[in-house]
Motif scaffolding. Structure first.
Motif, short mmCIF file in Angstrom:
data_model
loop_
_atom_site.label_atom_id
_atom_site.label_comp_id
_atom_site.label_asym_id
_atom_site.label_seq_id
_atom_site.Cartn_x
_atom_site.Cartn_y
_atom_site.Cartn_z
N GLN A 1 51.02 34.47 45.19
CA GLN A 1 52.16 34.49 44.20
C GLN A 1 51.49 34.56 42.79
O GLN A 1 52.11 35.43 42.00
N ALA A 2 50.56 33.70 42.50
CA ALA A 2 49.95 33.70 40.96
C ALA A 2 49.32 35.27 40.71
O ALA A 2 49.62 35.69 39.62
N ALA A 3 48.76 35.73 41.58
CA ALA A 3 48.36 36.92 41.40
C ALA A 3 49.22 37.97 41.12
O ALA A 3 48.93 39.19 40.26
N LYS A 4 50.24 38.00 41.90
CA LYS A 4 51.49 39.01 41.80
C LYS A 4 52.11 38.91 40.28
O LYS A 4 52.42 39.94 39.48
N THR A 5 52.24 37.53 39.91
CA THR A 5 52.90 37.35 38.37
C THR A 5 51.81 38.00 37.52
O THR A 5 52.14 38.61 36.59
N ALA A 6 50.51 37.85 37.65
CA ALA A 6 49.59 38.37 36.68
C ALA A 6 49.42 39.93 36.65
O ALA A 6 49.49 40.35 35.63
N THR A 7 49.46 40.56 37.91
CA THR A 7 49.37 41.91 37.80
C THR A 7 50.72 42.77 37.49
O THR A 7 50.92 43.92 37.20
N ASP A 8 51.97 41.79 37.57
CA ASP A 8 53.16 42.39 37.13
C ASP A 8 53.15 42.40 35.59
O ASP A 8 53.83 43.37 35.07
N ARG A 9 52.34 41.78 34.98
CA ARG A 9 52.18 41.82 33.38
C ARG A 9 51.13 42.78 33.27
O ARG A 9 51.33 43.35 32.00
N THR A 10 50.00 42.86 33.82
CA THR A 10 49.05 43.88 33.46
C THR A 10 48.54 44.59 34.73
O THR A 10 48.00 43.57 35.66
N LYS A 11 48.77 45.49 34.76
CA LYS A 11 48.38 46.57 35.87
C LYS A 11 46.67 46.68 36.04
O LYS A 11 46.23 47.05 35.00
N GLY A 12 46.35 45.94 37.06
CA GLY A 12 44.62 46.13 37.44
C GLY A 12 44.22 45.57 38.60
O GLY A 12 45.00 45.59 39.25
N THR A 13 43.16 45.30 38.40
CA THR A 13 42.28 44.68 39.58
C THR A 13 41.87 43.33 39.42
O THR A 13 41.48 42.85 38.56
N ILE A 14 42.41 42.70 40.63
CA ILE A 14 41.95 41.01 40.72
C ILE A 14 40.68 40.93 40.71
O ILE A 14 40.05 41.27 41.61
N THR A 15 39.84 40.17 39.97
CA THR A 15 38.56 39.90 40.23
C THR A 15 38.17 38.38 40.31
O THR A 15 37.11 38.15 40.84
N ALA A 16 39.27 37.52 40.15
CA ALA A 16 39.16 36.06 40.27
C ALA A 16 40.45 35.34 40.30
O ALA A 16 41.14 35.82 39.77
N VAL A 17 40.57 34.24 41.22
CA VAL A 17 41.44 33.29 41.18
C VAL A 17 41.09 31.99 41.62
O VAL A 17 40.25 31.90 42.26
N GLU A 18 41.51 31.07 40.85
CA GLU A 18 40.96 29.74 40.72
C GLU A 18 41.97 28.74 40.51
O GLU A 18 42.69 28.91 39.39
N LEU A 19 42.10 27.69 41.30
CA LEU A 19 42.90 26.77 41.08
C LEU A 19 42.20 25.58 40.22
O LEU A 19 41.09 24.97 40.47
N ASP A 20 42.56 25.64 38.92
CA ASP A 20 42.15 24.43 38.07
C ASP A 20 43.24 23.53 37.62
O ASP A 20 43.98 23.70 36.74
N ASP A 21 43.04 22.27 38.10
CA ASP A 21 44.07 21.37 37.96
C ASP A 21 45.51 21.78 38.14
O ASP A 21 45.77 21.95 39.52
N THR A 22 46.22 21.88 37.22
CA THR A 22 47.78 22.14 37.49
C THR A 22 47.91 23.74 37.17
O THR A 22 49.43 24.12 37.20
#
Length: 223
Positions: A168-189
């Motif tokens: 879901q977080a990745a979709k939120t990001a790519t909805d704003r910027t069309k591109g390729t996901i290269t990293a996803v990280e859980l950082d505290d909150t």
């Protein structure tokens, strides 16, 4: 030549210089002795106003381009493979990088992209799982060393508190910027998500609240 004639000659020359000065290619007027120096207009080669594809890439941009173009397996499929190998597993981190050379390898050989992931087991034990980004196969899976019970409890608590999934977080990001996901990280909150745009190879990082799903930070790396 009389003084009056010389004065009229200088006035005419000055008027000619003023008219020519507005042209793109300047010809500088010298003294009345007739010397002239040609001054070329600025070269457009250093301008960044041209298309992104014609600009010279930085080292980081070139590295992102090479990595992404060599990758066949997207992040979500690699994540599913990594999580599937850990009982009760939850993804906490995934990053696209070049695979490390095997210990004792006689030569580096061709570079191969891989997804380097961290998966938390049900009790909070962190596992490192590496997935070949071309074949999709797991190349390494191990329990991270040096974890004590408190480390496991903290990781389990962070994972349990996240109401937003990495997908879901990745979709939120790519909805704003069309591109390729290269990293996803859980950082505290927050989920920190990197998106690379393939027209200019810039990287945009979004920090997305793990409970509300709202974007709390956005940063574009143009280097």
């Amino acid at each position: 030549m009389t003084a009056q004639l010389r004065l009229r000659t200088v006035s005419v020359a000055a008027a000619v210089c003023a008219a020519v000065a507005s042209a793109p290619l300047l010809t500088a007027c010298g003294d009345t002795g007739g010397s002239r120096v040609a001054a070329a207009a600025p070269s457009p080669q250093g301008s960044r106003s041209g298309p992104a594809s014609q600009r010279r890439h930085t080292e980081d941009q070139a590295e992102r381009q090479a990595l992404i173009q060599a990758t066949k397996v997207p992040w979500d499929k690699a994540a599913a493979t990594a999580v599937g190998g850990v009982e009760g597993g939850k993804l906490t981190e995934i990053e696209l990088r070049w695979a490390r050379a095997a210990v004792g390898s006689p030569s580096p050989g061709p570079r191969t992209p891989e997804w380097d992931t961290t998966v938390a087991a049900g009790d909070g034990t962190a596992h490192t799982v590496r997935v070949d980004a071309v074949t999709g196969k797991v190349t390494e899976s191990r329990v991270d060393p040096g974890q004590d019970p408190e480390d496991k409890r903290e990781l389990a608590a962070r994972v349990g508190a996240a109401k937003v999934t990495p997908q879901q977080a990745a979709k939120t990001a790519t909805d704003r910027t069309k591109g390729t996901i290269t990293a996803v990280e859980l950082d505290d909150t927050v989920w920190s998500v990197d998106v690379v745009t393939t027209n200019d190879w810039y990287k945009t990082t979004y920090d997305i609240d793990t409970r509300s799903g709202k974007v709390v930070r956005e940063h574009v790396d143009r280097d």
